[in-house]
Design an enzyme around this catalytic site. Structure first.
Site, PDB file in Angstrom:
ATOM      1  N   PRO A 247     -67.145  23.203   3.744  1.00 43.02           N
ATOM      2  CG  PRO A 247     -65.453  21.758   4.502  1.00 43.02           C
ATOM      3  CD  PRO A 247     -65.729  23.205   4.164  1.00 43.02           C
ATOM      4  CG  ASP A 429     -65.841  24.900   8.363  1.00 48.39           C
ATOM      5  OD1 ASP A 429     -65.427  23.945   7.679  1.00 48.39           O
ATOM      6  OD2 ASP A 429     -65.340  26.041   8.299  1.00 48.39           O
ATOM      7  CG  HIS A 430     -66.164  17.558   7.966  1.00 45.94           C
ATOM      8  ND1 HIS A 430     -65.281  17.102   8.911  1.00 45.94           N
ATOM      9  CD2 HIS A 430     -66.920  16.486   7.604  1.00 45.94           C
ATOM     10  CE1 HIS A 430     -65.469  15.803   9.100  1.00 45.94           C
ATOM     11  NE2 HIS A 430     -66.464  15.409   8.336  1.00 45.94           N
ATOM     12  NE  ARG A 431     -63.209  25.201   5.974  1.00 48.28           N
ATOM     13  CZ  ARG A 431     -63.227  26.479   5.597  1.00 48.28           C
ATOM     14  NH1 ARG A 431     -62.371  26.899   4.679  1.00 48.28           N
ATOM     15  NH2 ARG A 431     -64.088  27.321   6.133  1.00 48.28           N
ATOM     16  CB  ALA A 432     -63.381  24.270  12.341  1.00 48.24           C
TER      17      ALA A 432
END
Length: 457
Positions: A247, A429-432
């Site tokens: 994402p 990376d929006h997850r990290a």
């Protein structure tokens, strides 16, 4: 027994490779450690050594042809081994078949009568086929047990299905594809046999246009087809993977470069001279990109939570800043890595980057020189590009896209001034890395660029 020479896996993303050149010919004598052939992957060319000493036989690996990883490309026979001309070890009868034939004839009459099959010494006999259920199969009918069952239930003949597995083995996907082409539905295997993780909200992925659909849009004779090489295939696969599984979000800001450009000029003017074959040259020549690499590395150390990689079970927090730098090479690009860039001086980064870029363009990089890294920098400023957004290269959580430095009008204390400004965009990376954390990282980078003396201490 002859030593099998296989196409090795020299890159973690490598599925196939091409032999660009053989250094030994059929029937020549080689020593262990001699260079046998050069393998060309999507990123580099590497020399492969002989695993044993002896005579090179049955060279099946052709030059400039895609070969699956692990596929035999030749065999090396020791000096005392008997070679059977016309057959390769993998095509000879399995030991189990020969023993079974002998046992059956002994059971019939007590003594074993002569057979028409000629025996080779044990050293020349191959091992048993690697997969149960394949012993005794012909070379053209290799298939996994599951693929055979699915084909039988769908009314398909294994011999008529093109296999995509190792050595042309037919696997489940091949049967499903053949069934779909024929309009036959293949029954799903039991859940216990093939575990499938079903998403809670499955979405139907849009299928890309087929080759035929694309070509029908253009007049025949108005185009030329250029087959994809391994590099272009890998770039396409990894970009689709990155954009569909990561994402992305983007942060852009402007950095003033005047102080950095002035410091760069001073440092280059102070470079000591060294003697070379071409005469005396400066020991280093810094570029803006060298200073961008250093600033990005130091910014990651200043904001350590952004120096991370995402995995499903844990966040990988890196202790050093290893910066990959996108380098354009014929047919694609590659990202050699400046390891521990946060600890290196600008002159070391500059000289190391020049060496890596030169060897990247000649495809002489080692895998450890372009694999991994904790972030990346992509600079298109030299092409006059003002700003752009780059695609994250897994396992990185960030990549910085750098635009051109140009003179712009800026307002300072109510007055319009002229400044050299560079726009940068951080893909994240929006997850990290969340928005606020990404903004903190970009802010730390901007401070170092606009106050470059901080990179010298």
């Amino acid at each position: 027994m002859p030593t099998e020479v296989i196409l090795p896996k020299v890159d973690m993303d490598m599925a196939t490779g091409q032999i660009s050149r053989w250094f030994a010919e059929e029937g020549s004598h080689v020593k262990k450690g001699d260079v046998l052939f050069e393998i060309e992957t999507d990123k580099a060319a590497m020399e492969i050594d002989a695993p044993a000493s002896g005579t090179l036989r049955d060279v099946t690996g052709k030059e400039r042809v895609d070969i699956p990883v692990g596929e035999p490309v030749a065999w090396i026979y020791a000096d005392d081994e008997v070679y059977e001309s016309g057959t390769t070890p993998q095509n000879r009868a399995p030991i189990s078949a020969l023993v079974g034939e002998m046992s059956a004839k002994r059971a019939e009459g007590g003594a074993v009568p002569p057979t028409s099959r000629s025996f080779a010494p044990p050293s020349a006999l191959p091992g048993i086929s690697p997969t149960r259920g394949e012993i005794g199969q012909s070379q053209g009918e290799r298939a996994t047990p599951l693929a055979r069952r699915l084909a039988r239930e769908a009314g398909l003949k294994i011999a008529e299905i093109q296999g995509s597995g190792p050595r042309g083995r037919v696997v489940r996907a091949d049967v499903e594809a053949a069934a779909a082409a024929k309009g036959t539905a293949t029954p799903a295997p039991p859940a216990a046999e093939i575990p499938v993780e079903v998403p809670s909200a499955p979405a139907t992925a849009a299928k890309p246009m087929s080759d035929d659909q694309v070509l029908k849009l253009f007049a025949e004779g108005s185009y030329e087809l250029v087959p994809h090489d391994n590099m272009r295939k890998t770039i396409a696969r990894r970009l689709v993977e990155a954009k569909s599984t990561i994402p992305h979000f983007y942060l852009t800001l402007d950095c003033e470069l005047d102080a950095l450009l002035a410091l760069r000029t001073q440092l280059n003017a102070a470079a000591p001279m060294k003697k070379t074959d071409k005469g005396e040259v400066p020991a280093y020549k810094l570029s803006v990109n060298d200073m961008v690499i250093k600033a990005m590395a130091m910014a990651l150390m200043a904001v350590p939570d952004a120096n991370a990689s995402w995995t499903e079970n844990a966040m990988v927090k890196h202790k050093h800043a290893d910066v990959g730098v996108a380098v354009s090479i014929p047919g694609g690009l590659i990202t050699p890595i400046i390891r521990h860039a946060d600890e290196k001086t600008l002159s070391v980064i500059s000289n190391e980057m020049k060496d890596l870029a030169s060897r990247a363009r000649s495809r002489k990089l080692k895998p450890e020189e372009y694999q991994g890294g904790t972030t990346a920098v992509s600079n298109l400023g030299m092409f006059g590009v003002k700003d752009f957004a780059a695609v994250i290269n897994p396992p990185h959580a960030t990549i910085l896209a750098v635009g051109a430095g140009e003179e712009r009008a800026v307002v300072k204390k109510g007055e319009i001034k002229i400044a050299t400004v560079m726009s940068v965009t951080l893909s994240t990376d929006h997850r990290a890395v969340d928005g606020a954390l990404g903004a903190e990282l970009l802010g730390a980078f901007k401070r170092l660029i606009e106050n470059p003396m901080g990179m010298l201490v």
